[in-house]
Design a protein around this motif. Structure first.
Motif, short mmCIF file in Angstrom:
data_model
loop_
_atom_site.label_atom_id
_atom_site.label_comp_id
_atom_site.label_asym_id
_atom_site.label_seq_id
_atom_site.Cartn_x
_atom_site.Cartn_y
_atom_site.Cartn_z
N GLU A 50 38.55 45.70 41.24
CA GLU A 50 38.12 44.46 40.48
C GLU A 50 37.04 43.76 41.42
O GLU A 50 37.56 43.72 42.81
CB GLU A 50 39.22 43.54 40.25
N VAL A 51 35.77 43.41 41.28
CA VAL A 51 34.81 43.14 42.21
C VAL A 51 34.42 41.62 41.68
O VAL A 51 33.56 41.55 40.58
CB VAL A 51 33.68 44.00 42.28
N PRO A 52 35.16 40.62 42.17
CA PRO A 52 34.49 39.30 41.79
C PRO A 52 32.95 38.97 41.98
O PRO A 52 32.62 39.30 43.32
CB PRO A 52 35.57 38.41 42.60
N VAL A 53 32.04 38.77 41.07
CA VAL A 53 30.70 38.22 41.31
C VAL A 53 30.51 36.81 40.44
O VAL A 53 30.52 37.11 39.02
CB VAL A 53 29.88 39.28 40.83
N GLY A 54 30.51 35.73 41.13
CA GLY A 54 30.70 34.63 40.43
C GLY A 54 31.83 34.17 39.49
O GLY A 54 32.92 34.58 40.16
N SER A 55 31.55 34.02 38.35
CA SER A 55 32.77 33.78 37.34
C SER A 55 32.95 35.07 36.93
O SER A 55 34.23 35.05 35.85
CB SER A 55 32.26 32.91 36.23
N TYR A 56 32.42 36.16 37.04
CA TYR A 56 32.74 37.60 36.62
C TYR A 56 33.72 38.39 37.30
O TYR A 56 33.65 38.21 38.70
CB TYR A 56 31.39 38.30 36.10
N VAL A 57 34.42 39.21 36.86
CA VAL A 57 35.06 40.38 37.49
C VAL A 57 34.44 41.69 36.91
O VAL A 57 34.93 42.08 35.96
CB VAL A 57 36.48 40.05 37.33
N VAL A 282 33.80 31.16 31.97
CA VAL A 282 32.58 31.54 31.36
C VAL A 282 32.86 30.81 29.81
O VAL A 282 32.08 30.04 29.31
CB VAL A 282 32.05 32.69 31.38
N GLY A 283 33.95 31.37 29.31
CA GLY A 283 34.24 30.89 28.04
C GLY A 283 34.47 29.43 27.92
O GLY A 283 34.12 28.81 26.74
N ASN A 284 35.09 28.76 28.74
CA ASN A 284 35.39 27.46 28.82
C ASN A 284 34.23 26.69 28.94
O ASN A 284 33.98 25.57 28.29
CB ASN A 284 36.27 26.93 29.89
N ASP A 285 33.15 27.14 29.62
CA ASP A 285 31.76 26.36 29.97
C ASP A 285 30.79 26.56 28.72
O ASP A 285 29.96 25.85 28.66
CB ASP A 285 31.18 26.69 31.34
N ALA A 286 30.96 27.96 28.19
CA ALA A 286 29.83 28.09 27.29
C ALA A 286 30.62 28.86 26.08
O ALA A 286 30.43 30.05 25.64
CB ALA A 286 28.84 29.13 27.86
N VAL A 291 32.85 32.54 22.24
CA VAL A 291 33.85 32.50 21.18
C VAL A 291 33.16 32.94 19.89
O VAL A 291 32.02 32.54 19.40
CB VAL A 291 34.33 31.21 20.98
N ASP A 292 34.03 34.28 19.30
CA ASP A 292 33.54 34.76 18.01
C ASP A 292 34.32 34.21 16.77
O ASP A 292 35.42 33.90 17.13
CB ASP A 292 33.65 36.29 18.21
#
Length: 318
Positions: A50-57, A282-286, A291-292
């Protein structure tokens, strides 16, 4: 027998790597444009972490040495206001299977800089950005000697799909295209009304041999506007569209391209379903991006989507 041998070659090549090597890249400024921020994924012999980059993993290894020779290259152009991380799952899948992948943030039309996102100049410059990225990857990138210049593919989403069609030889016609102007005061809407749509020559790139396009922003209303597109295309369309992409327009290139593309309609999906599944932050912010509706399972879809794109590139760039 040839089919069997080709299949064995593909299978053997995909076992060379176990994870994606992940590298941050900068394409230096030149006479054609400013510095391009990019990320590259390369075949790596280590196991994925797992490589964290900002809010992504991400799944891969930072700065892992690249394995393999004469590797195919896939370049990625994302949608309006996006990030080079928006399709990281596809990039990881391709790198895991022996591809070098590079994605950029288009200057002036990215999540951190939207200064020119609503101007016609952005639609002119996007194809040039991709050409500059390919030039860099083939000539100056640390892995340049490992890339096969005869096997280059392209993935584009939304405006990135538009970018791919231009690079492939398409000639946009904004004045006659079925493109909604959601904000009539936006500079691009005013420029179209005034007929100011020739902001410069459009960049083509014949080095790109295969294209995967998802919900392309379709400024190509006629057979004439796409008559010069000859490369093989895998075309994906969401059922409901969104963000300026009308459902009927995502289907339109399937009927106007001179060579019938491999076409996939994704039922119950909206436009942003083509973005990688969002981490919770990211889902909480956008939520609009992440959200589908209609019970659509983005994670399950992307497993299929990534594999289909991989198979298409393996076949088209063999």
């Amino acid at each position: 027998m040839k089919v069997i041998i080709s299949a064995l070659v593909v299978c053997l090549s995909t076992t060379l790597a176990h994870a994606a090597g992940i590298k941050f890249v900068q394409v230096p400024s030149d006479a054609a444009g400013p510095t391009l921020k990019a990320m590259a994924w390369t075949p790596c012999a280590k196991s994925a972490q797992e490589v964290p980059v900002g809010s992504y993993v991400l799944k891969g290894n930072r700065d892992c040495p690249t394995v393999g020779e004469r590797l195919p290259l896939i370049v990625i152009s994302r949608g309006d206001g996006g990030s080079f991380l928006g399709h990281h799952d596809l990039a990881e899948t391709l790198a895991d299977n022996g591809f070098v992948v590079a994605a950029i943030n288009h200057p002036g039309d990215t999540f951190s800089d939207m200064s020119r996102a609503e101007e016609m100049s952005e639609f002119v410059e996007r194809p040039t950005d991709i050409k500059r990225l390919i030039d860099y990857m083939l000539k100056a990138a640390p892995d340049a000697a490992r890339i096969d210049p005869g096997r280059i593919g392209f993935f584009g989403f939304s405006r990135g799909g538009y970018t791919g069609l231009v690079l492939a030889g398409g000639t946009p016609d904004f004045q006659h295209a079925d493109v909604p102007c959601l904000d009539s005061t936006a500079p691009i809407c005013q420029q179209i009304r005034r007929g100011e749509v020739s902001a410069g020559p459009l960049t083509r790139d014949g080095r790109i041999k295969a294209f995967v396009l998802a919900d392309p922003f379709n400024a190509f209303p006629t057979v004439e506007s796409l008559k010069n597109v000859k490369a093989p295309i895998q075309l994906w369309a969401s059922e409901f569209g969104g963000d300026g992409v009308l459902p009927r327009n995502a289907l339109a290139p399937a009927n106007t391209l001179p060579h019938k593309p491999e076409y996939h309609l994704v039922s119950d999906a909206a436009h942003f379903a083509f973005l990688a599944p969002c981490p919770s932050a990211v889902g909480n912010d956008a939520p609009a991006l992440c959200v589908d509706a209609n019970g659509f399972d983005r994670t399950a879809f992307h497993k299929q989507f990534d594999e289909r794109a991989l198979e298409f590139f393996q076949t088209s760039l063999r």
